[in-house]
Write an enzyme that holds these catalytic residues in place. Sequence first.
Site, PDB file in Angstrom:
ATOM      1  N   GLU A  35      35.277  32.650  39.788  1.00 15.50           N
ATOM      2  CA  GLU A  35      34.516  33.623  39.734  1.00 15.50           C
ATOM      3  C   GLU A  35      33.006  33.104  39.689  1.00 15.50           C
ATOM      4  OE1 GLU A  35      33.751  38.150  38.096  1.00 15.50           O
ATOM      5  OE2 GLU A  35      35.043  36.798  37.051  1.00 15.50           O
ATOM      6  N   HIS A  54      39.764  36.865  41.424  1.00 14.58           N
ATOM      7  CA  HIS A  54      38.487  36.858  42.251  1.00 14.58           C
ATOM      8  C   HIS A  54      38.689  35.546  43.158  1.00 14.58           C
ATOM      9  CE1 HIS A  54      36.535  39.496  39.962  1.00 14.58           C
ATOM     10  NE2 HIS A  54      36.902  39.218  38.748  1.00 14.58           N
TER      11      HIS A  54
END
Length: 526
Positions: A356, A381
């Site tokens: 992320e 993510h």
Amino acid sequence: MLKEIFILCLTIIHEEFVSCVPASYQTARDAILNAERQQRLGSQIQLNSAELALDKFLLQNKQTTIENARVGVSDFPPSINFFQSKKWIDDSPVFKIMEKMPKGCALHVHDSSITSLDWVISNVTYRDNCYICFNETTGTPSLHFFNKPPANKGCEWKLISTARSLFGNDKAFDLQLFRNLSIIVDNPDDTYVTVNDVWKKFNKYFGLINGVFDYAPVFKDYFHQALVEFYQDNVQCVEVRATLPQVYELDGTVHDQDWVVQAYQNISKEFAAQNPNFFGTKIIYSGIRFNPVATILNNVKDAIRLMKEYPDFVVGFDLVGQEGPGKTLLYYIDDLLYPSQQQPPVYLPYFFHGGETDWKDTRVDENLIDAILLNTSRVGHGFALNKHPYIKQVMSERGIAVEVNPISNQVLKLVADIRNHPAALLMTGKFPVVISSDDPAVWNAKPLSHDFYMAFMALAGEDEGIRILKQLAMNSITYSAMTSQEKKRALASWNEQWVKFINDWNTYNSNSHHVSRSDHTVKIIG
């Protein structure tokens, strides 16, 4: 065939210094377009006539919106911060369909950020024994339930009903409270210059909300209300990253982890019994990536025990918190290897947040390497994944899905324009992708519909219609932590709801003599 056409064209150009004859050139061009379309996520799905009718409507609206933006008639909502574009999105025909569509499972959401702030303020803060204090230095409020509040130097507790009364305007007080809890601002680019700026405010949300979220009656009601809101948004199951907090009573009693898990499980079972089209809930127990090694090891041991005690409900473990400044998976490697080093080895599924970040080849995006080596079931993510082609290949081959959260990545400043989100590339190659919403309450998003809108309008191409929506919904079940039998039942139930959704749309349009209209032309900036 495509290769031969290329060779033919190049030969003609080279030998005769002219372009391909029109028929050959068009054939080559069509072949390239078709080859790319066949690689897309959802390309193998065949549509019936009813689905094709809705597909036509969606594409007309989508393409008009895109073309108007492309030629400068209007702005494109996914390219604008969600705080500013939400009101236009909410009014669009495409979004109305996203709301009605059965979307399957939300596989990446966090425990205390899934129920709307409107409900928290209008319900929770109007309860008896709810106290508020305002820090004398910063003016920041804190919330908590007390039978009798303790002394609190520098932040004196008073009943929130009293504070609201003294403010003189309930509506204005509640609006100010909403602004304190939410990260929403009118000018996000000016207010949050860096990722760390917005995360600082984001973390304050949890500091504020947890004071009331952890109160036992609110804890139960909050989770039930979350299920109501997800279900109303046509989401059929939810997997929650839960830290299993210390839930308290007014008399000072603090409940243990088993009480918390049982509360989640009982509410989930009751809700599913009352709503047969709801598949249920799973809990992914989560440690915090800022905690000491010894704490994380205890978390891992707790996860093993809880999975044994609550099979098919507690389904794995993750580490949560801002990945950039947080400790890496490698930092906790001994703790995370603990299950596999037991005799016999213990299977603890991992669902790691990883990558992320918009940085490359740092200790942060290298979490992706350790996530794969630790045999993660999914990656949360995975924003940096395209910068790691080998990991991407391994994940594709193993069927390790990426949990994509478009709005979260935008408002937390990883990508300003969702058209530039790396998941757009993943979706061109049938990569296992699921769409989720992360912390929708914090930015006042619907449980899942707004993120599906972003995926459809900005991550998929202009000519990609209902096939990709159908595939994403089915992916959410396929890559969930449900058992094989649960997935089979869920897919059958979801398909029934999908057929009803398609037929209801066609019936509505037939009965109302609906005339397809293009998405609204909006001018957001300037």
